[in-house]
Design a protein around this motif. Sequence first.
Motif, PDB file in Angstrom:
ATOM      1  N   LEU A  23       8.168  -1.527   8.845  1.00 41.30           N
ATOM      2  CA  LEU A  23       6.908  -2.075   8.332  1.00 41.30           C
ATOM      3  C   LEU A  23       7.147  -3.472   7.776  1.00 41.30           C
ATOM      4  O   LEU A  23       6.402  -4.416   8.043  1.00 41.30           O
ATOM      5  N   LEU A  33     -10.742  -1.427  10.942  1.00 40.19           N
ATOM      6  CA  LEU A  33      -9.320  -1.152  10.847  1.00 40.19           C
ATOM      7  C   LEU A  33      -8.645  -1.391  12.195  1.00 40.19           C
ATOM      8  O   LEU A  33      -7.424  -1.463  12.289  1.00 40.19           O
ATOM      9  N   SER A  57       7.610   3.633   2.541  1.00 44.37           N
ATOM     10  CA  SER A  57       7.180   2.231   2.482  1.00 44.37           C
ATOM     11  C   SER A  57       7.832   1.606   1.260  1.00 44.37           C
ATOM     12  O   SER A  57       9.059   1.442   1.230  1.00 44.37           O
ATOM     13  N   ALA A  93       0.543   9.425   1.049  1.00 43.31           N
ATOM     14  CA  ALA A  93      -0.729   8.737   1.255  1.00 43.31           C
ATOM     15  C   ALA A  93      -1.894   9.639   0.846  1.00 43.31           C
ATOM     16  O   ALA A  93      -1.781  10.861   0.874  1.00 43.31           O
ATOM     17  N   LEU A  98      -3.048  -7.944   6.931  1.00 41.42           N
ATOM     18  CA  LEU A  98      -2.452  -6.761   6.303  1.00 41.42           C
ATOM     19  C   LEU A  98      -2.945  -6.595   4.868  1.00 41.42           C
ATOM     20  O   LEU A  98      -3.250  -5.493   4.416  1.00 41.42           O
ATOM     21  N   LEU A 114      -7.209   6.452   7.253  1.00 39.78           N
ATOM     22  CA  LEU A 114      -6.398   5.340   7.753  1.00 39.78           C
ATOM     23  C   LEU A 114      -6.295   4.180   6.757  1.00 39.78           C
ATOM     24  O   LEU A 114      -5.335   3.411   6.792  1.00 39.78           O
ATOM     25  N   PHE A 115      -7.271   4.057   5.868  1.00 39.03           N
ATOM     26  CA  PHE A 115      -7.143   3.036   4.821  1.00 39.03           C
ATOM     27  C   PHE A 115      -5.865   3.271   4.024  1.00 39.03           C
ATOM     28  O   PHE A 115      -5.160   2.330   3.667  1.00 39.03           O
ATOM     29  N   SER A 116      -5.578   4.544   3.746  1.00 39.73           N
ATOM     30  CA  SER A 116      -4.365   4.880   3.002  1.00 39.73           C
ATOM     31  C   SER A 116      -3.117   4.534   3.795  1.00 39.73           C
ATOM     32  O   SER A 116      -2.181   3.948   3.264  1.00 39.73           O
ATOM     33  N   LEU A 117      -3.121   4.930   5.064  1.00 46.55           N
ATOM     34  CA  LEU A 117      -1.939   4.660   5.892  1.00 46.55           C
ATOM     35  C   LEU A 117      -1.635   3.168   5.889  1.00 46.55           C
ATOM     36  O   LEU A 117      -0.484   2.750   5.779  1.00 46.55           O
ATOM     37  N   MET A 118      -2.691   2.358   5.969  1.00 46.78           N
ATOM     38  CA  MET A 118      -2.488   0.919   6.050  1.00 46.78           C
ATOM     39  C   MET A 118      -1.941   0.334   4.736  1.00 46.78           C
ATOM     40  O   MET A 118      -1.438  -0.784   4.725  1.00 46.78           O
ATOM     41  N   GLN A 119      -2.054   1.091   3.647  1.00 44.52           N
ATOM     42  CA  GLN A 119      -1.456   0.614   2.390  1.00 44.52           C
ATOM     43  C   GLN A 119       0.066   0.558   2.507  1.00 44.52           C
ATOM     44  O   GLN A 119       0.723  -0.213   1.816  1.00 44.52           O
ATOM     45  N   MET A 120       0.613   1.395   3.387  1.00 42.86           N
ATOM     46  CA  MET A 120       2.055   1.345   3.607  1.00 42.86           C
ATOM     47  C   MET A 120       2.445  -0.009   4.179  1.00 42.86           C
ATOM     48  O   MET A 120       3.423  -0.631   3.761  1.00 42.86           O
ATOM     49  N   ALA A 121       1.657  -0.474   5.154  1.00 44.09           N
ATOM     50  CA  ALA A 121       1.934  -1.772   5.766  1.00 44.09           C
ATOM     51  C   ALA A 121       1.684  -2.894   4.765  1.00 44.09           C
ATOM     52  O   ALA A 121       2.462  -3.847   4.654  1.00 44.09           O
ATOM     53  N   LYS A 122       0.597  -2.747   4.003  1.00 50.93           N
ATOM     54  CA  LYS A 122       0.196  -3.786   3.053  1.00 50.93           C
ATOM     55  C   LYS A 122       1.255  -3.988   1.965  1.00 50.93           C
ATOM     56  O   LYS A 122       1.681  -5.117   1.707  1.00 50.93           O
ATOM     57  N   ALA A 163      10.067   2.498   6.658  1.00 49.92           N
ATOM     58  CA  ALA A 163       9.729   1.437   5.704  1.00 49.92           C
ATOM     59  C   ALA A 163      10.258   0.086   6.180  1.00 49.92           C
ATOM     60  O   ALA A 163       9.565  -0.929   6.121  1.00 49.92           O
ATOM     61  N   SER A 182      -6.429   2.908  -1.371  1.00 51.07           N
ATOM     62  CA  SER A 182      -6.692   1.466  -1.411  1.00 51.07           C
ATOM     63  C   SER A 182      -6.376   0.842  -2.764  1.00 51.07           C
ATOM     64  O   SER A 182      -5.846  -0.267  -2.831  1.00 51.07           O
ATOM     65  N   VAL A 183      -6.724   1.546  -3.855  1.00 53.10           N
ATOM     66  CA  VAL A 183      -6.546   0.957  -5.186  1.00 53.10           C
ATOM     67  C   VAL A 183      -5.058   0.838  -5.536  1.00 53.10           C
ATOM     68  O   VAL A 183      -4.602  -0.191  -6.030  1.00 53.10           O
ATOM     69  N   LEU A 191       2.723   4.159  12.628  1.00 53.45           N
ATOM     70  CA  LEU A 191       2.660   2.843  11.982  1.00 53.45           C
ATOM     71  C   LEU A 191       4.005   2.102  12.073  1.00 53.45           C
ATOM     72  O   LEU A 191       4.033   0.876  12.109  1.00 53.45           O
ATOM     73  N   SER A 233       4.385  -3.051   1.981  1.00 53.96           N
ATOM     74  CA  SER A 233       5.667  -3.483   2.554  1.00 53.96           C
ATOM     75  C   SER A 233       5.637  -4.975   2.884  1.00 53.96           C
ATOM     76  O   SER A 233       6.624  -5.685   2.671  1.00 53.96           O
ATOM     77  N   GLU A 247      -3.697  -2.049  -3.583  1.00 53.17           N
ATOM     78  CA  GLU A 247      -4.145  -3.340  -4.085  1.00 53.17           C
ATOM     79  C   GLU A 247      -3.487  -3.665  -5.432  1.00 53.17           C
ATOM     80  O   GLU A 247      -3.037  -4.789  -5.656  1.00 53.17           O
ATOM     81  N   VAL A 286      -3.948   9.423   9.218  1.00 52.79           N
ATOM     82  CA  VAL A 286      -2.907   9.457   8.206  1.00 52.79           C
ATOM     83  C   VAL A 286      -2.175  10.797   8.236  1.00 52.79           C
ATOM     84  O   VAL A 286      -1.043  10.922   7.804  1.00 52.79           O
ATOM     85  N   GLY A 300      -8.028  -2.041   3.001  1.00 47.64           N
ATOM     86  CA  GLY A 300      -8.357  -1.283   1.791  1.00 47.64           C
ATOM     87  C   GLY A 300      -9.780  -1.565   1.345  1.00 47.64           C
ATOM     88  O   GLY A 300     -10.302  -2.657   1.579  1.00 47.64           O
ATOM     89  N   ARG A 301     -10.394  -0.560   0.738  1.00 51.05           N
ATOM     90  CA  ARG A 301     -11.752  -0.714   0.194  1.00 51.05           C
ATOM     91  C   ARG A 301     -11.719  -0.292  -1.265  1.00 51.05           C
ATOM     92  O   ARG A 301     -11.300   0.818  -1.578  1.00 51.05           O
TER      93      ARG A 301
END
Lengths: 286, 321
Positions: free
Chosen positions: B182, B260, A212, A168, B310, A174-182, B179, A139-140, B206, A184, A143, B224, B314-315
């Motif tokens: 996405l 999520l 990503s 990841a 999107l 899944l938070f990590s996986l979603m960083q790929m989408a974020k 990529a 996540s960090v 994804l 991108s 972000e 993941v 994250g947290r």
Amino acid sequence: MSWFERLMPSRIRTDVQRKRTVPEGLWAKCPGCNAVLYRVELDRNLDVCPKCNHHNRISARRRLDIFLDETPREEIGAQIESLDPLKFKDLKKYKDRLAQAQKKTQEREALIVMLGKLKGLSVVAAAFEFGFMGGSMGSVVGERFVRGVETALAKNASLICFSASGGARMQESLFSLMQMAKTSAAIGRLRARGLPFISVLTDPTMGGVSASLAMLGDLNIAEPKALIGFAGPRVIQQTVRETLPEGFQRSEFLLEHGALDLILDRRQMRDKIADLLAMLTHRPKP
Amino acid sequence: MDLNFLPFEQPIAELEAKIEELRRVGHDNQINIEEEIERLQAKSHSLTAKIFAELTDWQISQLARHPQRPYTLDYIPRIFEDFQELHGDRTFADDHAIVGGIARLNGRPVVLIGHQKGRDTKEKLYRNFGMPKPEGYRKALRLMELAERFRLPLLTFIDTPGAYPGIDAEERGQSEAIARNLLVMAHLRTPILCTVIGEGGSGGALAIGVGDRLLMLQFSTYSVISPEGCASILWKSAEKAELAAEAMAITAEKLHALQLVDGIVPEPLGGAHRHPEQMAETLKEQLIAQLDELCDQDQEELLARRYQRLLAFGRFKEQKP
């Protein structure tokens, strides 16, 4: 001291302590050609072996330090830190792994982002710290990268990202996986605004980071012989049960197969990228 | 042991076999054993309810990969009308691990993309076990752009162990293919509704899973890395997959609680594979309802919301300087 020596003290006196005369860290062995190199000279050469051109892995902070102009520099997102949303525990607790990585690298997380200048051009530069849990993206990292993009948008700056990551971060699932989408999605905003994003892939860039942000550069540049790919060589070998071709998943292999624009020596990185950015943004040669 | 039943389903399998046997006997002897059958069916029902009320995450991840679980092509004829499959990435090949096409949902034309696994050995090989290569993602990309060009909503069905880890896939740019999808999906100018119907395996999932809403079937998973993969890296042994499944929070219920995932589609008693018709029915209702909402939104608003959604993933904590 053995029992024999205790009974019969040796007459020949050698001081064990005095044997070591070379201070540690003065010499380094090149992992590429095994040459013994003078540390100071290696530093001066940006950690590239002067004999065989092997590019050693370097820390994120050093990467940005040798890339950006000395002033001005402003770190972005340093105050953002990891949480442990899943209270993840394998053989060790995620919290402990984080603390350990922080102690080892003296960094709070695996991506460092800075606003600065490159030969006078406004840039945001980001670099992955591979020493921090394999440069894994959680996540960090996601972000901080997005804050970098937002800063670039706000300051009309170009974005350069040096990736070095195993992918990841499993501990955030899944938070990590979603960083790929974020990440991108954020790059899409740069594109819409016509701000350049230059992705520099360094050794190694794998998995979720490769799939990503790292492959989405307007220019994809790699350092020589960096390992770059989606799946790790071991996983591929287990799946296909064939020997992998020579140089598989190295920069030169990717260039040959059309995934990269060019391969750049670390010592030319500053000059070349500055000039490319200047052309992309209609500015005079810096 | 019936291979179409998982180990924890075996008691159900035994009861079902008994019922089946009684039915056959009933036919042969003209004896009325309806009562006995009914009694057993009630028992089977309550046994199933009991087993399924206490599923572990590891058991759910096995259900998500159940050999009898309905795949994309099992759902399409039961949910959509006039489906026409569209093939190929126009560049290199037609990847059979991803299917796509155009169809009507309750009369509304839509574009569909989904992973496809095979059931018998031959079919499994043909579908490459549901693991797409770059050409699969590029076929998907082409269909996404088709959807955008003709203002058709996009529906995706996720069910893959992951993107194919092979030499040829790397040569053709697996990373880039994922990529790019996405990036494109994040800003595609048409509503996107994604549903995990089975196994949501990492980046390979994804790559057709970025959109406005994400639904999961009750016993599907999304993670993941596979529990086995995670266990072999972090626990140094694939045997610990059960622990990894638990630790990673891969079930619909947990992921929904973590915000999520936007919605859970309930499965019939015993899982989607026991009553595919009923599952398709429930899913169809959900898809229609969700799509109605998405299609009602102003496009700029829809895109702004998608972007915000999107970016909110994250947290982390932020110390004020």
